[in-house]
Each structure stands twice: as structure tokens, then as C-alpha cells.
Design a protein around this motif. Structure first.
Motif, PDB file in Angstrom:
ATOM      1  N   LEU A  25       0.827  -1.210   0.000  1.00 20.71           N
ATOM      2  CA  LEU A  25       0.000   0.000   0.000  1.00 20.71           C
ATOM      3  C   LEU A  25       0.860   1.259   0.000  1.00 20.71           C
ATOM      4  CD1 LEU A  25      -2.745   1.456   0.325  1.00 20.71           C
ATOM      5  CD2 LEU A  25      -2.555   1.048   2.789  1.00 20.71           C
ATOM      6  N   GLN A  26       1.930   1.263   0.815  1.00 15.17           N
ATOM      7  CA  GLN A  26       2.810   2.432   0.874  1.00 15.17           C
ATOM      8  C   GLN A  26       3.548   2.641  -0.449  1.00 15.17           C
ATOM      9  OE1 GLN A  26       2.507   4.400   3.505  1.00 15.17           O
ATOM     10  NE2 GLN A  26       1.156   2.856   4.400  1.00 15.17           N
ATOM     11  N   ALA A  27       3.977   1.548  -1.075  1.00 13.84           N
ATOM     12  CA  ALA A  27       4.655   1.666  -2.371  1.00 13.84           C
ATOM     13  C   ALA A  27       3.710   2.237  -3.420  1.00 13.84           C
ATOM     14  CB  ALA A  27       5.177   0.295  -2.818  1.00 13.84           C
ATOM     15  N   ILE A  28       2.461   1.783  -3.408  1.00 17.70           N
ATOM     16  CA  ILE A  28       1.468   2.302  -4.357  1.00 17.70           C
ATOM     17  C   ILE A  28       1.227   3.786  -4.099  1.00 17.70           C
ATOM     18  CG2 ILE A  28      -0.982   2.224  -5.010  1.00 17.70           C
ATOM     19  CD1 ILE A  28      -0.865  -0.813  -4.504  1.00 17.70           C
ATOM     20  N   TYR A  29       1.048   4.150  -2.815  1.00 21.37           N
ATOM     21  CA  TYR A  29       0.755   5.552  -2.506  1.00 21.37           C
ATOM     22  C   TYR A  29       1.897   6.469  -2.937  1.00 21.37           C
ATOM     23  CZ  TYR A  29       0.582   9.974  -0.296  1.00 21.37           C
ATOM     24  OH  TYR A  29       0.629  11.337  -0.121  1.00 21.37           O
ATOM     25  N   HIS A  30       3.125   6.143  -2.552  1.00 23.54           N
ATOM     26  CA  HIS A  30       4.243   7.039  -2.844  1.00 23.54           C
ATOM     27  C   HIS A  30       4.569   7.079  -4.335  1.00 23.54           C
ATOM     28  CE1 HIS A  30       5.334   8.329   1.192  1.00 23.54           C
ATOM     29  NE2 HIS A  30       5.056   7.118   1.606  1.00 23.54           N
ATOM     30  N   THR A  31       4.313   5.988  -5.038  1.00 15.98           N
ATOM     31  CA  THR A  31       4.463   6.017  -6.500  1.00 15.98           C
ATOM     32  C   THR A  31       3.425   6.955  -7.119  1.00 15.98           C
ATOM     33  OG1 THR A  31       5.327   3.754  -6.530  1.00 15.98           O
ATOM     34  CG2 THR A  31       4.444   4.625  -8.594  1.00 15.98           C
ATOM     35  N   LEU A  32       2.202   6.872  -6.626  1.00 12.70           N
ATOM     36  CA  LEU A  32       1.140   7.763  -7.097  1.00 12.70           C
ATOM     37  C   LEU A  32       1.470   9.218  -6.782  1.00 12.70           C
ATOM     38  CD1 LEU A  32      -1.697   7.657  -8.420  1.00 12.70           C
ATOM     39  CD2 LEU A  32      -2.637   7.607  -6.105  1.00 12.70           C
ATOM     40  N   ALA A  33       1.986   9.460  -5.573  1.00 15.05           N
ATOM     41  CA  ALA A  33       2.371  10.823  -5.187  1.00 15.05           C
ATOM     42  C   ALA A  33       3.513  11.331  -6.064  1.00 15.05           C
ATOM     43  CB  ALA A  33       2.781  10.852  -3.718  1.00 15.05           C
ATOM     44  N   LEU A  34       4.439  10.436  -6.406  1.00 11.67           N
ATOM     45  CA  LEU A  34       5.550  10.811  -7.285  1.00 11.67           C
ATOM     46  C   LEU A  34       5.037  11.181  -8.678  1.00 11.67           C
ATOM     47  CD1 LEU A  34       8.657  10.998  -7.638  1.00 11.67           C
ATOM     48  CD2 LEU A  34       8.614   8.581  -8.308  1.00 11.67           C
ATOM     49  N   LEU A  35       4.083  10.417  -9.192  1.00 15.12           N
ATOM     50  CA  LEU A  35       3.485  10.734 -10.484  1.00 15.12           C
ATOM     51  C   LEU A  35       2.748  12.068 -10.439  1.00 15.12           C
ATOM     52  CD1 LEU A  35       2.098   7.219 -11.520  1.00 15.12           C
ATOM     53  CD2 LEU A  35       4.057   8.422 -12.502  1.00 15.12           C
ATOM     54  N   ASN A  36       2.107  12.337  -9.310  1.00 15.44           N
ATOM     55  CA  ASN A  36       1.431  13.625  -9.169  1.00 15.44           C
ATOM     56  C   ASN A  36       2.445  14.768  -9.146  1.00 15.44           C
ATOM     57  OD1 ASN A  36      -1.131  15.211  -8.469  1.00 15.44           O
ATOM     58  ND2 ASN A  36       0.259  15.785  -6.803  1.00 15.44           N
ATOM     59  N   ASP A  37       3.604  14.548  -8.516  1.00 15.39           N
ATOM     60  CA  ASP A  37       4.654  15.570  -8.516  1.00 15.39           C
ATOM     61  C   ASP A  37       5.117  15.878  -9.943  1.00 15.39           C
ATOM     62  OD1 ASP A  37       4.587  15.655  -5.758  1.00 15.39           O
ATOM     63  OD2 ASP A  37       6.269  14.267  -5.506  1.00 15.39           O
ATOM     64  N   LEU A  38       5.155  14.837 -10.773  1.00 18.31           N
ATOM     65  CA  LEU A  38       5.653  15.005 -12.142  1.00 18.31           C
ATOM     66  C   LEU A  38       4.583  15.513 -13.108  1.00 18.31           C
ATOM     67  CD1 LEU A  38       7.762  11.731 -12.401  1.00 18.31           C
ATOM     68  CD2 LEU A  38       8.649  14.057 -12.215  1.00 18.31           C
ATOM     69  N   PHE A  39       3.363  15.004 -12.968  1.00 19.60           N
ATOM     70  CA  PHE A  39       2.345  15.280 -13.983  1.00 19.60           C
ATOM     71  C   PHE A  39       1.069  15.920 -13.429  1.00 19.60           C
ATOM     72  CE2 PHE A  39       4.607  11.304 -15.184  1.00 19.60           C
ATOM     73  CZ  PHE A  39       5.346  11.824 -16.248  1.00 19.60           C
ATOM     74  N   GLY A  40       0.949  16.014 -12.122  1.00 13.57           N
ATOM     75  CA  GLY A  40      -0.275  16.520 -11.524  1.00 13.57           C
ATOM     76  C   GLY A  40      -0.143  17.933 -10.993  1.00 13.57           C
ATOM     77  N   ASP A  41      -0.707  18.154  -9.829  1.00 10.49           N
ATOM     78  CA  ASP A  41      -0.806  19.503  -9.288  1.00 10.49           C
ATOM     79  C   ASP A  41      -0.613  19.456  -7.776  1.00 10.49           C
ATOM     80  OD1 ASP A  41      -1.766  22.370  -9.183  1.00 10.49           O
ATOM     81  OD2 ASP A  41      -3.326  21.376  -7.998  1.00 10.49           O
ATOM     82  N   ASN A  42       0.159  20.418  -7.239  1.00  5.26           N
ATOM     83  CA  ASN A  42       0.413  20.478  -5.800  1.00  5.26           C
ATOM     84  C   ASN A  42       0.068  21.842  -5.196  1.00  5.26           C
ATOM     85  OD1 ASN A  42       1.540  17.880  -4.884  1.00  5.26           O
ATOM     86  ND2 ASN A  42       3.143  18.293  -6.389  1.00  5.26           N
ATOM     87  N   THR A  43      -0.666  22.661  -5.912  1.00  2.87           N
ATOM     88  CA  THR A  43      -0.940  24.004  -5.416  1.00  2.87           C
ATOM     89  C   THR A  43      -1.897  23.977  -4.232  1.00  2.87           C
ATOM     90  OG1 THR A  43      -2.735  24.248  -7.016  1.00  2.87           O
ATOM     91  CG2 THR A  43      -0.569  25.095  -7.642  1.00  2.87           C
ATOM     92  N   VAL A  44      -1.789  25.018  -3.414  1.00  6.13           N
ATOM     93  CA  VAL A  44      -2.723  25.210  -2.302  1.00  6.13           C
ATOM     94  C   VAL A  44      -3.994  25.793  -2.898  1.00  6.13           C
ATOM     95  CG1 VAL A  44      -3.167  26.446  -0.155  1.00  6.13           C
ATOM     96  CG2 VAL A  44      -0.874  25.567  -0.640  1.00  6.13           C
ATOM     97  N   THR A  45      -5.019  24.982  -2.985  1.00  8.30           N
ATOM     98  CA  THR A  45      -6.254  25.400  -3.628  1.00  8.30           C
ATOM     99  C   THR A  45      -7.444  24.776  -2.921  1.00  8.30           C
ATOM    100  OG1 THR A  45      -7.454  25.436  -5.731  1.00  8.30           O
ATOM    101  CG2 THR A  45      -6.134  23.493  -5.283  1.00  8.30           C
ATOM    102  N   ALA A  46      -8.607  25.381  -3.094  1.00  7.39           N
ATOM    103  CA  ALA A  46      -9.797  24.890  -2.398  1.00  7.39           C
ATOM    104  C   ALA A  46     -10.210  23.505  -2.898  1.00  7.39           C
ATOM    105  CB  ALA A  46     -10.948  25.880  -2.583  1.00  7.39           C
TER     106      ALA A  46
END
Length: 278
Positions: free
Chosen positions: A96-117
Motif C-alpha cells: 500500500l505504501q509503495a502504491i501511494y508514494h508512486t502515485l504521489a511521485l506521479l502527481n509531482d511530475l504530472f499533476g498539481d500540488n498548489t494550495v487550492t480549495a
């Protein structure tokens, strides 16, 4: 009808306050999505994904119980019985942790991390839900319950016979680092928790399915996955399992509260922005 001077002043003050809030959010996002903070978050997810992925590989392919052991009390935890290593919450958690951190890594590369509502991508929404409902609470459940029972009587959860085949570093990867990485992630990733009903429903479903899985393994293998369930009388056994469920739910609420405290200033800015826009 012309506005009075007082109304004009109030309108101007409200406009300036709204602009100041937007400026603070822009400054906040500049610091959060670029520079050192951005690379720290990326490095955390990269190292965590690599660490847990290697831990899964080593645990599954390199850790084998010695075939020459014959004493049943030592072998009980070592035998590869029905369900294999997937019967252990520890092993499921590291996946589960490997899946989560891989997903978070993909979000860092291709997603969004802004402070937004509201999250601007489905990838980020999925990342946030998995962390809230599963990754954070299960990691802390595994870490705290393992080390508490270990200090009480390690033979009930991690027999000394395992020391020869289960390296110390792997023990800490699957029982300690899962919680440490989740805490670090809490400080580096802004997220909105899902509604409490949605979050607790996912959390409860996960741990309930695992308890059902424990009983399936018990039925087919003839043994409980954890020796502590063998020695506890029936009422205490199910009290223990009920406490496992309750503790997992408590870990969810702990993560939700910690997220609110850590990111309190950002939530306050977003609330101010929303009220001024309204």
C-alpha cells in the motif's frame, strides 16, 4: 443612487483585503510548488517509492524460512502456509505504501500540488484519498501495534527464530519507516481530507476485509496468522480484533486532525478567499 463615502471606504477596504489574501496565496504557492520545498517533496516520494518497492521484492523473493527447522513452536510463524505472505498486514501495508508514494511521485511530475480549495486533477484527488483513508492510518496501526506487542512479548508477533532470516533493516522498513514516511508526507503535501463519512467508510472497509481474510486463512491453514490470536481465549481474541478496527479508525482521525493543524494557515487563507469572493 450615489454611494456614500463610508460605503466607498468599506468597498475599497474589502477589495484591498481580498487582493492581500490572493497575494498571500500566490506567495504561499510560489514557495510550495517551486524551489527547495518542491525538490524535498519529490525526493521524499522518490526515496519512499524506491525503498518500499525494494522492500517488497526482498521480502517476497529473498526471505525464506529454513527448511531444517522442526520445532513447531518456532516454525509456526515461518512456514509458508495458505495465503503466503499476503496474509500479513505488514506485507499488505508495505505494498500500500509503495502504491501511494508512486502515485504521489506521479502527481509531482504530472499533476498539481498548489494550495487550492479543490484539487485540480483526478490524480491528486486519488492521492489524497488513498493517503487519508489507507496509507496514513494503516501505517500507524502496523507500526504502533507491532512495536507494542513486540516489547510486551516478541514471540507473539515476531519470534526470535526470524532474526536469522529477516534482516533488521527490512524489519524497520516494514514496521517503522512506513509511519515515518507518512508523517514526513503529511508535512510536505497540502491536501484536503475527504468527507469524514467517505474517509472512515474506506478505512473501515479495508480493515474489515483484512479481518475476514484472517479468518479465511485460519479456515484453510488451521492456524491463525499471528501467534497472539492462538493464545488468546475466544472473548479476548475478538476484543483484540475489535480494538484493531477501533485503533485503525482512531489513526484516521489522528491524520485528519494533524493535517488540519499543520496546514491551518493555508486553510485559513482559502477560507478568507472564499468568503471575500462570496
Amino acid at each position: 443612487m450615489a454611494k456614500s463615502k463610508k460605503q466607498v471606504r468599506e468597498f475599497q477596504a474589502a477589495k484591498e483585503a481580498a487582493e492581500a489574501t490572493v497575494a498571500r496565496l500566490v506567495t504561499c504557492n510560489d514557495a510550495y510548488t517551486s524551489g527547495a520545498f518542491k525538490y524535498l517533496r519529490f525526493l521524499l516520494h522518490l526515496l519512499a517509492a524506491a525503498q518500499f518497492s525494494y522492500g517488497i521484492y526482498y521480502h517476497y523473493f529473498r526471505v525464506h524460512w529454513p527448511k531444517d527447522l522442526v520445532e513447531e513452536d518456532e516454525v509456526a510463524e515461518l512456514k509458508a502456509r495458505w495465503g503466503g505472505k499476503f496474509k500479513y498486514l505488514t506485507f499488505l501495508d508495505v505494498i500500500l505504501q509503495a502504491i501511494y508514494h508512486t502515485l504521489a511521485l506521479l502527481n509531482d511530475l504530472f499533476g498539481d500540488n498548489t494550495v487550492t480549495a479543490e484539487p485540480k486533477s483526478k490524480l491528486r484527488s486519488l492521492r489524497d484519498y488513498i493517503f487519508a483513508a489507507f496509507a496514513f492510518p494503516v501505517a500507524h496501526n502496523v507500526c504502533l501495534s507491532f512495536w507494542v506487542v513486540y516489547m510486551w512479548d516478541r514471540e507473539l508477533i515476531f519470534p526470535s527464530a526470524l532474526d536469522a532470516i529477516f534482516p533488521s533493516w527490512l524489519n524497520h522498513v516494514v514496521h517503522t519507516n512506513v509511519a515515518l514516511m507518512a508523517i514526513m508526507d503529511l508535512f510536505t503535501c497540502f491536501r484536503r481530507y475527504p468527507s469524514r463519512l467517505a474517509g472512515l467508510a474506506g478505512n473501515f472497509s479495508f480493515i474489515l476485509l483484512y479481518i475476514i481474510w484472517l479468518h479465511i486463512v485460519r479456515y484453510f491453514s488451521g492456524e491463525w496468522v499471528y501467534p497472539i490470536l492462538e493464545v488468546l481465549p475466544l472473548p479476548l481474541r475478538y476484543l483484540f480484533l475489535a480494538l484493531l478496527v477501533g485503533f485503525n479508525l482512531a489513526c484516521y482521525l489522528l491524520g485528519e486532525y494533524a493535517n488540519t493543524v499543520i496546514w491551518g494557515p493555508e486553510f485559513k487563507l482559502l477560507k478568507q478567499q472564499k468568503s471575500k469572493q462570496g
